[in-house]
Scaffold this motif. Structure first.
Motif, PDB file in Angstrom:
ATOM      1  N   THR A 150       7.838   6.739   6.296  1.00 39.00           N
ATOM      2  CA  THR A 150       6.721   6.740   5.717  1.00 39.00           C
ATOM      3  C   THR A 150       5.858   5.802   6.376  1.00 39.00           C
ATOM      4  O   THR A 150       4.831   5.917   6.456  1.00 39.00           O
ATOM      5  CB  THR A 150       6.831   6.162   4.361  1.00 39.00           C
ATOM      6  OG1 THR A 150       7.775   7.084   3.401  1.00 39.00           O
ATOM      7  CG2 THR A 150       5.421   5.960   3.627  1.00 39.00           C
ATOM      8  N   PHE A 151       6.473   4.660   7.020  1.00 36.39           N
ATOM      9  CA  PHE A 151       5.663   3.809   7.754  1.00 36.39           C
ATOM     10  C   PHE A 151       5.426   4.254   9.182  1.00 36.39           C
ATOM     11  O   PHE A 151       4.233   4.034   9.555  1.00 36.39           O
ATOM     12  CB  PHE A 151       6.414   2.457   8.069  1.00 36.39           C
ATOM     13  CG  PHE A 151       5.984   1.347   8.651  1.00 36.39           C
ATOM     14  CD1 PHE A 151       4.594   0.726   8.291  1.00 36.39           C
ATOM     15  CD2 PHE A 151       6.297   1.031  10.023  1.00 36.39           C
ATOM     16  CE1 PHE A 151       3.798  -0.035   9.277  1.00 36.39           C
ATOM     17  CE2 PHE A 151       5.655   0.079  10.830  1.00 36.39           C
ATOM     18  CZ  PHE A 151       4.601  -0.639  10.493  1.00 36.39           C
ATOM     19  N   ARG A 171      -0.058   8.881   1.177  1.00 34.89           N
ATOM     20  CA  ARG A 171      -1.152   9.266   0.805  1.00 34.89           C
ATOM     21  C   ARG A 171      -1.185  10.916   0.473  1.00 34.89           C
ATOM     22  O   ARG A 171      -1.483  11.876   1.106  1.00 34.89           O
ATOM     23  CB  ARG A 171      -2.203   9.188   2.146  1.00 34.89           C
ATOM     24  CG  ARG A 171      -2.496   7.901   2.451  1.00 34.89           C
ATOM     25  CD  ARG A 171      -2.915   7.775   3.874  1.00 34.89           C
ATOM     26  NE  ARG A 171      -3.002   6.479   4.322  1.00 34.89           N
ATOM     27  CZ  ARG A 171      -3.546   5.768   5.217  1.00 34.89           C
ATOM     28  NH1 ARG A 171      -4.263   6.548   6.023  1.00 34.89           N
ATOM     29  NH2 ARG A 171      -3.470   4.593   5.560  1.00 34.89           N
ATOM     30  N   MET A 199      13.207  -2.260  11.856  1.00 35.80           N
ATOM     31  CA  MET A 199      13.516  -0.595  11.971  1.00 35.80           C
ATOM     32  C   MET A 199      13.657  -0.323  13.326  1.00 35.80           C
ATOM     33  O   MET A 199      14.229   0.664  13.779  1.00 35.80           O
ATOM     34  CB  MET A 199      11.776  -0.325  11.703  1.00 35.80           C
ATOM     35  CG  MET A 199      11.599  -0.294  10.317  1.00 35.80           C
ATOM     36  SD  MET A 199       9.973   0.099  10.183  1.00 35.80           S
ATOM     37  CE  MET A 199       9.620  -0.265   8.332  1.00 35.80           C
ATOM     38  N   LEU A 229       2.055   5.982  -1.136  1.00 38.40           N
ATOM     39  CA  LEU A 229       2.175   5.231   0.461  1.00 38.40           C
ATOM     40  C   LEU A 229       1.985   6.185   1.531  1.00 38.40           C
ATOM     41  O   LEU A 229       1.356   6.010   2.584  1.00 38.40           O
ATOM     42  CB  LEU A 229       3.562   4.506   0.703  1.00 38.40           C
ATOM     43  CG  LEU A 229       3.707   3.135  -0.206  1.00 38.40           C
ATOM     44  CD1 LEU A 229       5.084   2.876  -0.105  1.00 38.40           C
ATOM     45  CD2 LEU A 229       2.638   2.075   0.075  1.00 38.40           C
ATOM     46  N   PHE A 285       0.896  -1.174   4.563  1.00 39.00           N
ATOM     47  CA  PHE A 285       2.460  -0.642   4.081  1.00 39.00           C
ATOM     48  C   PHE A 285       3.111  -2.073   3.656  1.00 39.00           C
ATOM     49  O   PHE A 285       2.955  -3.157   4.309  1.00 39.00           O
ATOM     50  CB  PHE A 285       2.949  -0.229   4.978  1.00 39.00           C
ATOM     51  CG  PHE A 285       4.416   0.567   4.916  1.00 39.00           C
ATOM     52  CD1 PHE A 285       4.367   1.834   4.047  1.00 39.00           C
ATOM     53  CD2 PHE A 285       5.727  -0.258   4.997  1.00 39.00           C
ATOM     54  CE1 PHE A 285       5.564   2.395   3.984  1.00 39.00           C
ATOM     55  CE2 PHE A 285       6.758   0.302   4.204  1.00 39.00           C
ATOM     56  CZ  PHE A 285       6.701   1.867   3.760  1.00 39.00           C
ATOM     57  N   PRO A 286       3.643  -1.850   2.459  1.00 41.31           N
ATOM     58  CA  PRO A 286       4.105  -3.352   2.014  1.00 41.31           C
ATOM     59  C   PRO A 286       5.290  -3.486   2.701  1.00 41.31           C
ATOM     60  O   PRO A 286       6.686  -3.285   2.045  1.00 41.31           O
ATOM     61  CB  PRO A 286       4.429  -2.974   0.325  1.00 41.31           C
ATOM     62  CG  PRO A 286       4.392  -1.495   0.383  1.00 41.31           C
ATOM     63  CD  PRO A 286       3.596  -0.639   1.551  1.00 41.31           C
ATOM     64  N   VAL A 301      -0.148   3.476  12.675  1.00 43.58           N
ATOM     65  CA  VAL A 301       0.551   3.200  11.484  1.00 43.58           C
ATOM     66  C   VAL A 301      -0.552   2.386  10.303  1.00 43.58           C
ATOM     67  O   VAL A 301      -1.496   1.949  10.864  1.00 43.58           O
ATOM     68  CB  VAL A 301       1.694   2.243  11.485  1.00 43.58           C
ATOM     69  CG1 VAL A 301       2.771   3.239  12.387  1.00 43.58           C
ATOM     70  CG2 VAL A 301       1.449   1.064  11.981  1.00 43.58           C
ATOM     71  N   ASP A 302      -0.254   2.682   9.197  1.00 39.62           N
ATOM     72  CA  ASP A 302      -0.805   1.790   8.050  1.00 39.62           C
ATOM     73  C   ASP A 302      -0.452   0.504   7.850  1.00 39.62           C
ATOM     74  O   ASP A 302       0.736   0.140   7.461  1.00 39.62           O
ATOM     75  CB  ASP A 302      -0.687   2.682   6.902  1.00 39.62           C
ATOM     76  CG  ASP A 302      -1.327   1.955   5.782  1.00 39.62           C
ATOM     77  OD1 ASP A 302      -2.200   1.103   5.912  1.00 39.62           O
ATOM     78  OD2 ASP A 302      -1.089   2.294   4.420  1.00 39.62           O
ATOM     79  N   ARG A 356       1.549  -1.205  -6.768  1.00 47.50           N
ATOM     80  CA  ARG A 356       1.452  -1.902  -5.162  1.00 47.50           C
ATOM     81  C   ARG A 356       0.639  -3.244  -5.220  1.00 47.50           C
ATOM     82  O   ARG A 356       0.378  -4.047  -4.352  1.00 47.50           O
ATOM     83  CB  ARG A 356       0.427  -0.684  -4.317  1.00 47.50           C
ATOM     84  CG  ARG A 356       0.140  -1.241  -3.113  1.00 47.50           C
ATOM     85  CD  ARG A 356       0.940  -1.229  -2.110  1.00 47.50           C
ATOM     86  NE  ARG A 356       0.800  -1.900  -0.792  1.00 47.50           N
ATOM     87  CZ  ARG A 356       0.567  -2.917  -0.604  1.00 47.50           C
ATOM     88  NH1 ARG A 356       1.032  -4.053  -1.457  1.00 47.50           N
ATOM     89  NH2 ARG A 356       0.341  -3.509   0.619  1.00 47.50           N
TER      90      ARG A 356
END
Lengths: 446, 261
Positions: free
Chosen positions: A199-200, A69, B108, A67, B98-99, B94-95, A251
């Protein structure tokens, strides 16, 4: 309510795949006995357990590497462990815990070195990692060559750290790996919220008072420990595969982080256990490559068959969508033509409808006929009663969406995405639709 | 240790920036910024590309190192005022694959209050759901974030900031690449925040809407060219200084005409 059902369906899918992997894993035991004549001796059981435990830990931690990368980081860190193994051997002899501590230290030094390069120079991240990977690994190979030249029997098998060798694993190794692995997983659980946030969205984490440097270092350290634990089995070259392949496969099946990590752990355990057992068939089969082969099969299967993200699924859905749109457009064209030529049930010449949109008309006609919305006669295509109803419903739905776009604001309707192919009443509710109806644009053929 | 006399007068200032300079490598991205933002204003930060608008926000929030300068929020340094500050980063930062779900992303916003190691529970989820409702996305709570439209993603970010329940909000281009419906929804939320006495600082690109949206404005091009009530600071003269000659030929007269009563 539909939302709840969709969520349940996602969860059921994850449970289904978990069940499938567990069953496959259990089936593998009798299958390998029958096919390869493999006997689950004590040694093989130890190896299988070791592989499974390692796969579980690296799958869970590796999900975060995927996640973030950071595949290249994982690769660099595992290659960088090799000189540490050699130096530890020279200092402390062939003692596994010493070798692993050496490996971890070298890997960690590599990590710090690349971080220092990034902080003080304008070298890009991938280049910094690449240079650490190559130079640390080169040093490791050189040291191994030197060690091999020393006349001492105990150095035998040190080069197994390059590709991994399960046959060398004994029960105490598995115990060590399981113990340390448990600590790693507990740390993962403890930092879960922080790892997820950083991470996010690391910037948002920092703005909320989380020391992202600390969180990143904690995560990297856990990954280094995982790599070190796996070196004996998977080897420095292929450890990265064991780290990231389960995460990539997982994933594909889920949209939730906790499910992804759990599934990756399971995939990792499966690949690790099965791969280790296969390699135990013959001492010449290196373990790392076997585990990676199994993991790669899982990745391929997931990329192909996972619902929604999988290739096969996407192709099928694209085709279904094409048919659906073709049917909708063809129905609309038939309906309009019929209304303009005597009434909703009057026939529409085949040349006309194919002349409007040749290829998609063919697709749409066959789809509509399958649904019983039309019949074919010598004069042409004729809408059935249910076809006429359907066409009217579609038309009304489109007009309601138009009215929504024009009047949603003044009517104080909720702000929703305009998904025009969907039934507006199911999105806005009947009451809102009744209010929209009064604003609906009139049309000539209504 | 007593409070410095100068600091006390700054307490009615939501944000006070003194001599702030940030340099990436040798070239300064923002230079010697002095900016006082009174509490309760809805402020637009405008300037050409590369003017340092995002850098200003990030430096104020301690996200990037400062070469010089001090920043205070309601008279306090950032470390002491963190719970008063809400942040909406650029959507592209951001990505979105993301799950995770929209509700999860909004939750968050409460992680900072929870602090290290404590997990969000039912109460946090309820707050997050209320914030999603406020931006009109209650029905999308369970959606995976990659399945949201760009505008919905932006509103999710906004909800995450709302749930922070801050006094001063920093928003980095919330109107970038969103449709008109979303833009209206966001403006509505900004006004509501403003009415509740919050201070909102928005990096903005569309000069046409500055007068309509903001009662306070800062024109930025590495340095602060002008800052103050929109009626006073948002003049053609200042825009020319900020954007160079381009503005008169592109927007000039139209801009001021659009703002006239």
């Amino acid at each position: 309510m539909t939302r709840g059902m969709a969520v349940d369906r996602d969860d059921r899918r994850v449970w289904a795949i978990i069940g499938a992997v567990v069953v496959l894993g259990l089936l593998f035991i009798p299958l390998s006995q029958a096919l390869f004549g493999l006997r689950y001796t004590y040694t093989v059981r130890v190896v299988a357990l070791g592989g499974a435990v390692l796969g579980l830990i690296s799958g869970a931690l590796g999900s975060f590497a995927v996640l973030r990368r950071e595949s290249l980081l994982g690769d660099a860190l595992s290659h960088a462990a090799l000189p540490g193994v050699a130096v530890a051997f020279l200092l402390a002899g062939r003692e596994l815990s010493a070798l692993l501590i050496g490996a971890g230290a070298a890997s960690w030094l590599g990590l710090r070195f690349s971080a220092a390069l990034l902080a003080t120079t304008r070298i890009k991240r991938d280049a910094a990692l690449g240079i650490v990977l190559a130079s640390w690994f080169a040093a490791g190979i050189a040291l191994l060559a030197y060690i091999q030249s020393i006349p001492d029997a105990s150095q035998a098998g040190l080069d197994h750290f390059i590709f991994g060798q399960a046959a060398a694993i004994i029960e105490s190794d598995v115990r060590l790996v399981s113990g340390v692995g448990l600590v790693v997983l507990l740390a993962l659980a403890l930092f879960w919220k922080e790892f997820k946030l950083v991470t996010f969205d690391a910037e948002f984490a920092a703005a909320n008072g989380f020391r992202t440097g600390v969180v990143n270092t904690a995560l990297s350290t856990l990954i280094v420990i995982t790599i070190v634990l796996g070196l004996q089995l998977a080897g420095v070259i292929l450890m990265v595969g064991m780290l990231i392949a389960p995460g990539i496969a997982a994933r594909q099946w889920t949209r939730k982080l906790e499910q992804m990590v759990a599934l990756a752990a399971l995939f990792g355990a499966f690949a690790g256990g099965v791969g280790a057992v296969i390699s135990a068939l013959d001492s010449d089969i290196p373990t790392g490559p076997m585990i990676i082969v199994v993991a790669f099969v899982l990745v391929l299967m997931s990329l192909a068959f996972a619902p929604e993200r999988g290739l096969v699924w996407r192709r099928l859905r694209q085709r279904a969508n094409r048919r659906e749109f073709a049917a909708r457009n063809t129905l609309r064209d038939l309906h309009r033509y019929a209304l303009a030529h005597g009434g909703a049930d009057s026939p529409v010449p085949d040349e006309f409808i194919r002349g409007v949109a040749n290829r998609s008309a063919g697709l749409g006609l066959s789809e509509l006929r399958g649904d019983g919305f039309l019949t074919q006669s010598a004069e042409g295509w004729r809408l059935s009663q249910s076809g006429i109803e359907r066409a009217r419903r579609d038309q009304r739905n489109q007009r309601l969406w138009e009215a929504y776009r024009l009047h949603a604001h003044e009517l104080g309707l909720p702000n929703v995405a305009e998904e025009r192919e969907r039934d507006i009443a199911s999105i806005l509710g009947g009451e809102a639709v009744a209010r929209l109806e009064r604003r609906m644009p009139r049309s000539a053929d209504a | 240790m007593g409070v410095e006399p100068a600091m006390r007068t700054r307490n009615d200032l939501a944000l006070s920036i003194d001599d702030l300079t940030v340099a990436y490598h040798e070239k300064p991205a923002i230079w010697d910024i002095d900016l006082d933002v009174p509490a309760g204003v809805l402020m637009g930060v405008v300037g050409p590309n590369g003017a340092g608008k995002s850098t200003l926000i990030k430096a104020a929030l301690n996200l990037i190192p400062r070469a010089a300068g001090t920043v205070s929020f309601y008279g306090k340094p950032y470390e002491a005022a963190r719970s008063l500050v809400g942040y909406v980063p650029q959507r592209g930062s951001v990505d979105w694959d993301f799950p995770t779900s929209a509700l999860d992303v909004v939750t968050m916003g409460l992680y900072g209050k929870l602090g290290w190691f404590r997990r969000p529970g039912r109460a946090e989820r309820a707050l997050a759901l209320a914030a999603l409702d406020q931006v009109g996305l209650a029905d999308f709570a369970g959606r995976q974030i990659s399945q949201l439209s760009g505008g919905q993603q932006q509103r999710t970010f906004l909800a995450r900031a709302l749930v922070q329940d801050a006094q001063i909000y920093f928003m980095d281009e919330p109107f970038a690449a969103v449709d008109a419906v979303t833009e209206n929804a966001i403006v509505g939320i900004l006004r509501e925040l403003n009415q509740r006495g919050k201070t909102v600082l928005v990096v903005h690109h569309d000069l046409q809407t500055v007068r309509e949206y903001f009662d306070w404005v800062a024109l930025l091009n590495v340095e602060v060219i002008a800052a103050g009530p929109t009626a006073e600071a948002f003049t053609l003269e200042n825009l020319r200084k900020t954007y160079g000659g381009r503005v008169s030929s592109l927007h000039g007269g139209q801009l001021l005409a659009a703002g006239a009563p």
